[in-house]
Design an enzyme around this catalytic site. Structure first.
Site, mmCIF file in Angstrom:
data_model
loop_
_atom_site.group_PDB
_atom_site.id
_atom_site.type_symbol
_atom_site.label_atom_id
_atom_site.label_comp_id
_atom_site.label_asym_id
_atom_site.label_seq_id
_atom_site.Cartn_x
_atom_site.Cartn_y
_atom_site.Cartn_z
ATOM 1 N N LYS A 191 -13.605 34.128 71.812
ATOM 2 C CA LYS A 191 -13.413 35.570 71.919
ATOM 3 C C LYS A 191 -14.473 36.077 72.873
ATOM 4 O O LYS A 191 -15.653 36.120 72.552
ATOM 5 C CB LYS A 191 -13.567 36.220 70.546
ATOM 6 C CG LYS A 191 -13.459 37.731 70.560
ATOM 7 C CD LYS A 191 -13.685 38.292 69.155
ATOM 8 C CE LYS A 191 -13.649 39.801 69.131
ATOM 9 N NZ LYS A 191 -13.858 40.316 67.757
ATOM 10 N N ASP A 207 -11.380 46.326 57.984
ATOM 11 C CA ASP A 207 -10.296 46.389 58.971
ATOM 12 C C ASP A 207 -9.264 45.305 58.688
ATOM 13 O O ASP A 207 -8.781 44.644 59.596
ATOM 14 C CB ASP A 207 -10.838 46.259 60.395
ATOM 15 C CG ASP A 207 -9.817 46.705 61.446
ATOM 16 O OD1 ASP A 207 -8.882 47.463 61.110
ATOM 17 O OD2 ASP A 207 -9.955 46.286 62.613
#
Length: 180
Positions: A13, A112
């Protein structure tokens, strides 16, 4: 990105922050906080952290590679449906990952949880990912004594939308939304 590190498939990432952005320092600090959180987690239903680069412009997190991608993509883009027994396994795996987070000392809240943040391997085993908004329960109040608005509206508990204190129950609301 997909990569190979010491013979293992990995996911990388990579983030690109513009140094001219007025919030550049805060964005880098938030990225480092995500790395710190992820580096402390070890559970079969949490994405496995393998390393990171904390030097701009090469900011990145290296984790295990999970073959099937995220649950949202499997539900909406895959041509084959998820088998019924796998649906149950996904729900149980998500619950195990959340239980691990919530039972830490101090408790950690994901903040989240949503279908794009649940990765599936080739056997439909689920792993929670994306800990950019995760916080230890003790660290969640801002200077005014309230909780910041965080997460994704479609999965957000009513108390979060009202900017009241986020709790494990707020994560569980998001869990229920994903299962639904």
């Amino acid at each position: 990105y997909r990569g190979n590190w010491r013979g293992s498939d990995v996911a990388v990432k990579r983030v690109n922050f513009d140094e001219k952005h007025p919030q550049f320092a805060r964005m880098v600090d938030d990225f480092k906080a995500e790395v710190e959180v992820l580096s402390r987690l070890r559970h079969p239903n949490i994405i496995l952290y393998m390393g990171a680069c904390l030097e701009h412009p090469n900011l990145c997190i290296v984790t295990e590679y999970v073959q099937c991608g995220n649950l949202w993509e499997v539900l909406h883009r895959s041509s084959r449906p998820i088998p019924e027994d796998a649906k149950w396994r996904i729900a149980v795996d998500m619950a195990k990952g959340l239980t691990y987070l919530h039972q830490m000392k101090p408790p950690m809240l994901h903040r989240d949880l949503k279908s794009p943040n649940i990765l599936l391997d080739s056997q439909y085993n689920a792993k929670l990912c994306d800990f950019g908004l995760a916080r230890f329960k003790n660290d969640m109040l801002n200077s005014s004594g309230t909780t910041d608005l965080c997460g994704t509206y479609g999965y957000m508990a009513p108390e979060v939308m009202s900017m009241k204190q986020y709790s494990a129950a707020s994560d569980m609301y998001a869990y229920g939304t994903v299962v639904w």
